[in-house]
Design an enzyme around this catalytic site. Structure first.
Site, PDB file in Angstrom:
ATOM      1  N   ASP A  75      45.741  23.579  -4.654  1.00  0.00           N
ATOM      2  CA  ASP A  75      46.297  22.517  -3.537  1.00  0.00           C
ATOM      3  C   ASP A  75      45.754  20.681  -3.294  1.00  0.00           C
ATOM      4  O   ASP A  75      44.458  21.102  -3.602  1.00  0.00           O
ATOM      5  CB  ASP A  75      46.552  22.579  -2.070  1.00  0.00           C
ATOM      6  CG  ASP A  75      44.987  23.708  -1.720  1.00  0.00           C
ATOM      7  OD1 ASP A  75      43.920  22.488  -1.065  1.00  0.00           O
ATOM      8  OD2 ASP A  75      45.109  24.963  -1.965  1.00  0.00           O
ATOM      9  N   ASP A 164      49.126  23.712   7.688  1.00  0.00           N
ATOM     10  CA  ASP A 164      47.870  23.785   7.881  1.00  0.00           C
ATOM     11  C   ASP A 164      47.034  23.421   9.594  1.00  0.00           C
ATOM     12  O   ASP A 164      47.150  22.193   9.812  1.00  0.00           O
ATOM     13  CB  ASP A 164      47.050  22.371   6.922  1.00  0.00           C
ATOM     14  CG  ASP A 164      46.050  22.525   6.448  1.00  0.00           C
ATOM     15  OD1 ASP A 164      45.159  23.614   7.262  1.00  0.00           O
ATOM     16  OD2 ASP A 164      45.254  21.872   5.807  1.00  0.00           O
ATOM     17  N   GLU A 166      44.215  24.767  11.442  1.00  0.00           N
ATOM     18  CA  GLU A 166      42.631  25.130  11.154  1.00  0.00           C
ATOM     19  C   GLU A 166      41.693  24.090  11.858  1.00  0.00           C
ATOM     20  O   GLU A 166      41.636  23.935  12.562  1.00  0.00           O
ATOM     21  CB  GLU A 166      42.237  24.779   9.503  1.00  0.00           C
ATOM     22  CG  GLU A 166      42.015  24.201   8.792  1.00  0.00           C
ATOM     23  CD  GLU A 166      42.109  23.476   7.166  1.00  0.00           C
ATOM     24  OE1 GLU A 166      40.846  23.353   6.996  1.00  0.00           O
ATOM     25  OE2 GLU A 166      42.508  23.854   7.039  1.00  0.00           O
TER      26      GLU A 166
END
Length: 276
Positions: A75, A164, A166
């Site tokens: 990534d 994503d 987090e």
């Protein structure tokens, strides 16, 4: 000892007082107190940037996956700049995810080179969105993502988009939300993403963050593939509800590009995810 400034003489207590004030007016580029949390600029967040600081790194990251066969992937974000895709391909990397957007205010400035470059060498690739639940709604961010590189097409080479979600690099870990509020925000995002693309978004997270900020919700396990972050010999405990993971980010210090991942299966399984 005397210090002369603009014709004024400072001695004794006055000099001591000045010494206390000087660090507050230090020159540009001066070394900052390592005990003070350094907040990065908005837009610079990338997948897994909080993993080492919060979960650490175990021995021999990237051990055996659930499936005997694993397919290597990477990534990338603007931090990697122009990526040497041929080098990665020749090393065995067969899939990639590229950061497309963050919040509703940032688009990856290297997106074209990274997204098109990975495709041109033969990789199956997709894009991810770095969520900032404290700035706008989940639906607004899903729209921004889809409108700026996060779409999907059934061409056999495009993976579904990734949320994503987090640690917050800019402030409070859970973005100032309650656990119920975070679950609602995520649901808002994934529902809008599916409405726009027809696909269920992949959720990238770490078990410790998910437990703290969603109360270890199992609300998405039946619909959204899991991409787990854990820099150790095994992934350890998964978030509630998920019986297995689809992808595993196992290190941030791999060759050529730091963030390396295992896909839980052979290349045909990567292609199956791309095809929906």
């Amino acid at each position: 000892m005397r210090v002369h400034r603009s014709g004024t003489t400072l001695t004794g207590a006055a000099l001591a007082a000045l010494a206390l004030l000087l660090p507050l007016a230090g020159p540009a580029g001066a070394v900052q107190d390592p005990g003070v949390r350094q907040v990065p600029a908005r837009g610079t967040a990338s997948m897994g940037m909080g993993v080492l600081a919060h979960d650490g790194q175990g021995s021999s990251p990237g051990g055996v996956s659930v499936q005997a066969v694993q397919t290597e992937g990477v990534d990338v974000s603007s931090h990697q700049g122009n990526v040497a895709w041929s080098t990665l391909w020749n090393s065995g990397v067969k899939w990639a995810y590229v950061k497309a957007t963050e919040g509703t205010y940032y688009k990856n400035t290297y997106f074209n080179q990274q997204y098109t470059g990975s495709y041109n060498v033969g990789m199956i690739r997709g894009t991810y969105h770095f969520a900032t639940p404290d700035t706008t709604t989940g639906a607004a961010q899903a729209d921004y993502f889809v409108n700026n590189g996060g779409g999907w097409s059934k061409d056999g080479r495009t993976l579904p988009g990734v949320l994503d979600i987090e640690w917050n690099p800019y402030g409070a870990t859970c973005y100032g939300k309650t656990q119920a509020g975070m679950v609602a925000w995520i649901r808002d995002f994934v529902n809008r993403y599916k409405a726009r693309t027809g696909r269920d978004a992949v959720i990238y997270t770490a078990t410790s963050w998910w437990t703290q900020c969603t109360g270890n919700s199992s609300a998405f396990a039946a619909t959204n593939p899991l991409w787990i972050a854990r820099y150790a010999a095994s992934v350890g405990e998964l978030p509630a509800g998920w019986q297995y993971y689809t992808m595993w980010q196992y290190t941030s210090s791999g060759p050529t590009v730091g963030d390396h991942n295992h896909f839980n299966g052979d290349l045909s399984r990567v292609q199956a995810l791309a095809n929906g």
